[in-house]
Design a protein around this motif. Structure first.
Motif, PDB file in Angstrom:
ATOM      1  N   ASP A  59       0.407  -1.603   0.121  1.00 21.63           N
ATOM      2  CA  ASP A  59      -0.222   0.297   0.086  1.00 21.63           C
ATOM      3  C   ASP A  59       0.870   1.344   0.050  1.00 21.63           C
ATOM      4  OD1 ASP A  59      -2.459  -1.661  -0.182  1.00 21.63           O
ATOM      5  OD2 ASP A  59      -2.022  -1.307   1.963  1.00 21.63           O
ATOM      6  N   VAL A  60       1.719   1.069   0.876  1.00 26.50           N
ATOM      7  CA  VAL A  60       2.667   2.392   0.720  1.00 26.50           C
ATOM      8  C   VAL A  60       3.843   2.428  -0.683  1.00 26.50           C
ATOM      9  CG1 VAL A  60       4.218   3.635   1.689  1.00 26.50           C
ATOM     10  CG2 VAL A  60       2.633   2.493   3.179  1.00 26.50           C
ATOM     11  N   THR A  61       4.587   1.526  -0.921  1.00 26.24           N
ATOM     12  CA  THR A  61       5.471   1.777  -1.492  1.00 26.24           C
ATOM     13  C   THR A  61       4.983   1.161  -2.882  1.00 26.24           C
ATOM     14  OG1 THR A  61       6.514  -1.277  -1.737  1.00 26.24           O
ATOM     15  CG2 THR A  61       7.417   0.650  -0.208  1.00 26.24           C
ATOM     16  N   TYR A  62       3.914   0.473  -3.559  1.00 29.59           N
ATOM     17  CA  TYR A  62       3.178  -0.074  -4.704  1.00 29.59           C
ATOM     18  C   TYR A  62       4.129  -1.139  -5.833  1.00 29.59           C
ATOM     19  CZ  TYR A  62      -0.147   4.120  -4.043  1.00 29.59           C
ATOM     20  OH  TYR A  62      -0.725   4.077  -3.818  1.00 29.59           O
ATOM     21  N   GLN A  63       4.981  -1.939  -4.453  1.00 32.05           N
ATOM     22  CA  GLN A  63       5.583  -2.816  -4.458  1.00 32.05           C
ATOM     23  C   GLN A  63       4.926  -4.224  -4.429  1.00 32.05           C
ATOM     24  OE1 GLN A  63       9.352  -1.962  -2.267  1.00 32.05           O
ATOM     25  NE2 GLN A  63      10.458  -2.516  -4.323  1.00 32.05           N
ATOM     26  N   THR A  64       5.484  -4.931  -5.894  1.00 34.40           N
ATOM     27  CA  THR A  64       4.585  -6.485  -6.520  1.00 34.40           C
ATOM     28  C   THR A  64       5.092  -7.726  -5.326  1.00 34.40           C
ATOM     29  OG1 THR A  64       5.938  -7.026  -7.630  1.00 34.40           O
ATOM     30  CG2 THR A  64       3.399  -5.839  -8.496  1.00 34.40           C
ATOM     31  N   GLU A  65       5.417  -7.982  -5.522  1.00 33.15           N
ATOM     32  CA  GLU A  65       5.107  -9.415  -4.460  1.00 33.15           C
ATOM     33  C   GLU A  65       6.962  -9.812  -5.344  1.00 33.15           C
ATOM     34  OE1 GLU A  65       4.023 -13.420  -5.855  1.00 33.15           O
ATOM     35  OE2 GLU A  65       3.221 -12.542  -7.149  1.00 33.15           O
ATOM     36  N   ASN A  66       7.164  -9.599  -6.831  1.00 35.47           N
ATOM     37  CA  ASN A  66       8.718  -8.948  -6.937  1.00 35.47           C
ATOM     38  C   ASN A  66       9.092  -8.098  -6.713  1.00 35.47           C
ATOM     39  OD1 ASN A  66      10.897  -8.465  -8.347  1.00 35.47           O
ATOM     40  ND2 ASN A  66      10.501  -9.783 -10.124  1.00 35.47           N
ATOM     41  N   VAL A  69       9.465  -4.740  -9.669  1.00 38.96           N
ATOM     42  CA  VAL A  69       8.208  -4.622 -10.005  1.00 38.96           C
ATOM     43  C   VAL A  69       7.254  -3.844  -9.256  1.00 38.96           C
ATOM     44  CG1 VAL A  69       6.415  -5.547 -11.344  1.00 38.96           C
ATOM     45  CG2 VAL A  69       8.574  -6.614 -11.824  1.00 38.96           C
ATOM     46  N   PHE A  70       7.151  -2.729  -9.873  1.00 36.46           N
ATOM     47  CA  PHE A  70       6.351  -1.617  -8.902  1.00 36.46           C
ATOM     48  C   PHE A  70       4.664  -1.829 -10.009  1.00 36.46           C
ATOM     49  CE2 PHE A  70      10.017  -1.300  -8.360  1.00 36.46           C
ATOM     50  CZ  PHE A  70       9.829   0.327  -6.246  1.00 36.46           C
ATOM     51  N   SER A  71       3.331  -1.737  -9.326  1.00 40.95           N
ATOM     52  CA  SER A  71       2.274  -1.905 -10.087  1.00 40.95           C
ATOM     53  C   SER A  71       1.161  -0.330  -9.588  1.00 40.95           C
ATOM     54  CB  SER A  71       1.737  -3.487 -10.110  1.00 40.95           C
ATOM     55  OG  SER A  71       0.782  -3.415 -11.371  1.00 40.95           O
ATOM     56  N   ALA A  72       0.444   0.192 -10.381  1.00 42.92           N
ATOM     57  CA  ALA A  72      -1.267   0.783  -9.817  1.00 42.92           C
ATOM     58  C   ALA A  72      -1.537   1.085 -10.743  1.00 42.92           C
ATOM     59  CB  ALA A  72      -0.170   2.367  -9.542  1.00 42.92           C
ATOM     60  N   GLY A  73      -3.014   2.067 -10.334  1.00 40.79           N
ATOM     61  CA  GLY A  73      -4.169   1.443 -11.724  1.00 40.79           C
ATOM     62  C   GLY A  73      -4.780   0.987 -11.478  1.00 40.79           C
ATOM     63  N   GLU A  74      -5.192   0.331 -12.690  1.00 37.16           N
ATOM     64  CA  GLU A  74      -6.551  -0.265 -12.877  1.00 37.16           C
ATOM     65  C   GLU A  74      -6.090  -2.010 -12.323  1.00 37.16           C
ATOM     66  OE1 GLU A  74      -7.659   1.426 -16.074  1.00 37.16           O
ATOM     67  OE2 GLU A  74      -9.845   2.193 -15.277  1.00 37.16           O
ATOM     68  N   VAL A  75      -4.888  -2.279 -12.254  1.00 35.81           N
ATOM     69  CA  VAL A  75      -4.298  -3.794 -12.233  1.00 35.81           C
ATOM     70  C   VAL A  75      -4.265  -3.656 -10.827  1.00 35.81           C
ATOM     71  CG1 VAL A  75      -2.111  -3.096 -12.935  1.00 35.81           C
ATOM     72  CG2 VAL A  75      -2.979  -5.053 -13.414  1.00 35.81           C
ATOM     73  N   ALA A  92       3.675   5.311  -7.311  1.00 35.78           N
ATOM     74  CA  ALA A  92       4.511   4.890  -7.723  1.00 35.78           C
ATOM     75  C   ALA A  92       5.709   4.770  -8.155  1.00 35.78           C
ATOM     76  CB  ALA A  92       3.544   3.671  -8.870  1.00 35.78           C
ATOM     77  N   GLY A  93       5.310   6.233  -9.239  1.00 33.61           N
ATOM     78  CA  GLY A  93       6.542   7.125  -9.960  1.00 33.61           C
ATOM     79  C   GLY A  93       7.790   7.162  -8.644  1.00 33.61           C
TER      80      GLY A  93
END
Length: 105
Positions: A59-66, A69-75, A92-93
């Protein structure tokens, strides 16, 4: 670049030939248009989808399990307003920038 005002007094945007193209080296580029999640992309990147078909992130870093890899938005949200998705993308940026600089994310 803004053109001179027209007959209606409004200035139109016109292309600046000096800034139309540039080279940006990167490992991958993900085109993010639309409101449908393509499940092939997270799968291709080795990410697990949640039960509702979204990519879980911190919720803070927007990092995925990897963590690379960062993710944000509708995904991540599964569909929200443009403003919400844009705010997630900006956050996320900032997190990506910090991570790339070796700072605490």
């Amino acid at each position: 670049k803004l053109a001179a005002p027209g007959a209606d007094g409004r200035r139109k945007v016109e292309p600046d030939p000096d800034t139309l193209a540039y080279e940006l080296r990167c490992d991958s580029v993900v085109l993010a248009l639309g409101q449908v999640i393509d499940p092939a992309l997270p799968e291709h990147m080795g990410l697990t989808l949640s039960g509702n078909g979204t990519v879980p992130v911190d919720d803070v870093t927007y990092q995925t399990e990897n963590p690379k890899v960062f993710s944000a938005g509708e995904v991540v949200s599964g569909g929200a307003t443009v403003v919400y998705s844009m705010s997630q993308g900006m956050a996320a940026g900032r997190a990506m920038h910090a991570w790339l600089q070796g700072e605490k994310v």
